[in-house]
Design an enzyme around this catalytic site. Structure first.
Site, PDB file in Angstrom:
ATOM      1  N   SER A   1       0.843  -1.200   0.000  1.00 27.06           N
ATOM      2  CA  SER A   1       0.000   0.000   0.000  1.00 27.06           C
ATOM      3  C   SER A   1       0.870   1.239   0.000  1.00 27.06           C
ATOM      4  CB  SER A   1      -0.902   0.016   1.233  1.00 27.06           C
ATOM      5  OG  SER A   1      -1.444   1.326   1.369  1.00 27.06           O
TER       6      SER A   1
ATOM      7  N   HIS B   1      -1.200  -1.238  -4.357  1.00 27.26           N
ATOM      8  CA  HIS B   1      -2.478  -0.943  -3.714  1.00 27.26           C
ATOM      9  C   HIS B   1      -2.543   0.561  -3.451  1.00 27.26           C
ATOM     10  CE1 HIS B   1      -6.018  -2.067  -1.313  1.00 27.26           C
ATOM     11  NE2 HIS B   1      -5.622  -1.147  -0.448  1.00 27.26           N
TER      12      HIS B   1
ATOM     13  N   ASP C   1      -4.688   3.596  -1.976  1.00 28.87           N
ATOM     14  CA  ASP C   1      -5.768   3.910  -1.033  1.00 28.87           C
ATOM     15  C   ASP C   1      -6.276   5.326  -1.224  1.00 28.87           C
ATOM     16  OD1 ASP C   1      -6.055   1.534   0.677  1.00 28.87           O
ATOM     17  OD2 ASP C   1      -3.959   1.917   1.183  1.00 28.87           O
TER      18      ASP C   1
ATOM     19  N   MET D   1      -8.869   8.102  -0.154  1.00 30.17           N
ATOM     20  CA  MET D   1      -9.730   8.436   0.991  1.00 30.17           C
ATOM     21  C   MET D   1     -10.300   9.836   0.822  1.00 30.17           C
ATOM     22  SD  MET D   1      -7.293   7.097   4.039  1.00 30.17           S
ATOM     23  CE  MET D   1      -6.700   5.411   4.098  1.00 30.17           C
TER      24      MET D   1
ATOM     25  N   HIS E   1      -8.258   1.137  -4.269  1.00 28.79           N
ATOM     26  CA  HIS E   1      -9.195   0.931  -3.157  1.00 28.79           C
ATOM     27  C   HIS E   1      -9.856   2.275  -2.839  1.00 28.79           C
ATOM     28  CE1 HIS E   1      -9.598  -0.286   1.391  1.00 28.79           C
ATOM     29  NE2 HIS E   1     -10.771  -0.154   0.785  1.00 28.79           N
TER      30      HIS E   1
ATOM     31  N   MET F   1     -12.043   4.436  -0.839  1.00 27.09           N
ATOM     32  CA  MET F   1     -12.744   4.664   0.437  1.00 27.09           C
ATOM     33  C   MET F   1     -13.437   6.017   0.318  1.00 27.09           C
ATOM     34  SD  MET F   1      -9.751   3.111   2.841  1.00 27.09           S
ATOM     35  CE  MET F   1      -8.582   3.237   1.510  1.00 27.09           C
TER      36      MET F   1
ATOM     37  N   MET G   1     -11.666  -6.077   4.863  1.00 24.88           N
ATOM     38  CA  MET G   1     -10.894  -5.131   5.677  1.00 24.88           C
ATOM     39  C   MET G   1     -10.618  -5.771   7.032  1.00 24.88           C
ATOM     40  SD  MET G   1     -10.229  -2.384   3.949  1.00 24.88           S
ATOM     41  CE  MET G   1      -9.358  -1.638   5.325  1.00 24.88           C
TER      42      MET G   1
ATOM     43  N   GLY H   1      -1.057   1.268   9.576  1.00 23.45           N
ATOM     44  CA  GLY H   1      -0.369   1.002  10.843  1.00 23.45           C
ATOM     45  C   GLY H   1      -1.235   0.543  11.996  1.00 23.45           C
TER      46      GLY H   1
ATOM     47  N   ASP I   1      -6.799  -6.641   3.814  1.00 25.30           N
ATOM     48  CA  ASP I   1      -6.151  -5.329   3.909  1.00 25.30           C
ATOM     49  C   ASP I   1      -6.233  -4.800   5.333  1.00 25.30           C
ATOM     50  OD1 ASP I   1      -5.209  -2.752   3.455  1.00 25.30           O
ATOM     51  OD2 ASP I   1      -6.920  -2.125   2.232  1.00 25.30           O
ATOM     52  N   GLY I   2      -5.064  -4.580   5.921  1.00 26.77           N
ATOM     53  CA  GLY I   2      -4.997  -3.956   7.242  1.00 26.77           C
ATOM     54  C   GLY I   2      -4.237  -4.803   8.249  1.00 26.77           C
TER      55      GLY I   2
HETATM   56  C1  DX5 Z   1      -6.477   1.353   5.466  1.00 28.23           C
HETATM   57  C2  DX5 Z   1      -5.991   1.069   4.063  1.00 28.23           C
HETATM   58  C3  DX5 Z   1      -4.896   0.087   4.026  1.00 28.23           C
HETATM   59  C4  DX5 Z   1      -3.639   0.519   4.741  1.00 28.23           C
HETATM   60  C5  DX5 Z   1      -2.912  -0.704   5.177  1.00 28.23           C
HETATM   61  O1  DX5 Z   1      -7.615   2.133   5.406  1.00 28.23           O
HETATM   62  O2  DX5 Z   1      -7.032   0.565   3.275  1.00 28.23           O
HETATM   63  O3  DX5 Z   1      -4.593  -0.299   2.680  1.00 28.23           O
HETATM   64  O4  DX5 Z   1      -2.789   1.311   3.955  1.00 28.23           O
HETATM   65  O5  DX5 Z   1      -1.845  -0.318   5.954  1.00 28.23           O
HETATM   66  P1  DX5 Z   1      -1.211  -1.321   7.009  1.00 28.23           P
HETATM   67  O6  DX5 Z   1      -0.709  -2.499   6.232  1.00 28.23           O
HETATM   68  O7  DX5 Z   1      -0.104  -0.504   7.596  1.00 28.23           O
HETATM   69  O8  DX5 Z   1      -2.271  -1.695   7.982  1.00 28.23           O
HETATM   70 ZN    ZN Z   2      -6.513  -0.345   1.287  1.00 25.33          ZN
END
Ligand code: DX5
Ligand code: ZN
Length: 214
Positions: free
Chosen positions: A7, A32, A34, A36, A65, A67, A136, A144, A174-175
């Site tokens: 990610s 990946h 993200d 947001m 992804h 969000m 998720m 993190g 993911d996560g």
């Molecule tokens: C969280 C994201 C993830 C995130 C994962 O909302 O969708 O893709 O970047 O990060 P880690 O692997 O650090 O949990």
């Molecule tokens: Zn993600």
């Protein structure tokens, strides 16, 4: 076949181009991305402009992804920016079937993400239209965070749902994925593993990617 999807959220935001080049060289399968919107999740990351700017620097598969509330409004932009797969949240779409149809019309792979509290059963009627489901394993919004253990049983439920329906659909998680929990996630049935800090927080990306791939 297991795919590892670092990610970009965990990269140095001032040097994304170099992160993309380094991750490809380190053996990442997917990138990946993200996105947001500060409404569906309590954080804002980056949008289609950043993805478009990174596209010329890599051949990696762009796993986007979203969000974002009502992502149907932006699918065209992300497709034009170079996304290979568009993943929307079940919780963010009033008319999920229509949104999946829009992704298909753009000739992109289609995926649906589920928040930790959303059961896999909500996907029963849309499953045949999907290329991938994203489970998720943290609440979306931040990198993190710690892996939610209940995700393992949820992956198993989804894997049997897919098998019982006679379908061939990827399961992405993911996560909070790190080398230490990757084996359990794969054993439960996941085949696409996202990791942000678990890869970009390490000094040797290639070693981190192969430890997660196993
Ligand atoms: C969280 C994201 C993830 C995130 C994962 O909302 O969708 O893709 O970047 O990060 P880690 O692997 O650090 O949990
Ligand atoms: Zn993600």
């Amino acid at each position: 076949m297991i795919k590892v999807a670092p990610s970009l959220l965990a990269a140095d935001m001032g040097n994304l181009r170099q992160a993309v080049i380094d991750l490809e060289k380190a053996g990442a399968d997917y990138l990946h991305l993200d996105v947001m919107d500060g409404a569906f999740v309590p954080n804002i990351s980056f949008g289609a402009g950043v993805i478009k700017a990174l596209r010329p620097h890599t051949n990696m598969f762009f796993d986007v992804h979203l969000m974002v509330d009502e992502p149907g409004r932006y699918l065209q932009d992300f497709a034009a920016a170079g996304a290979d797969l568009l993943c929307v949240h079940y919780e963010a779409c009033r008319h999920l079937n229509r949104v999946i149809q829009q992704i298909r019309a753009l000739d992109k792979k289609a995926a649906v993400a589920l928040n930790p509290a959303t059961p896999v059963s909500v996907l029963e009627d849309i499953l045949p239209d999907l290329d991938m489901v994203l489970i998720m394993s943290v609440n979306p919004g931040f990198g993190g965070q710690s892996f939610i253990e209940g995700s393992i049983a949820k992956i198993e439920r989804l894997a049997s749902m897919i098998q019982n329906a006679g379908l061939d659909i990827d399961i992405e998680v993911d996560g909070g994925i790190v080398a230490a929990n990757a084996a359990r996630v794969k054993a439960a049935g996941a085949n696409v593993l996202v990791s942000g800090t678990g890869i970009l927080g390490q000094s040797d990306y290639a070693a981190a990617i192969s430890a997660i791939r196993g």
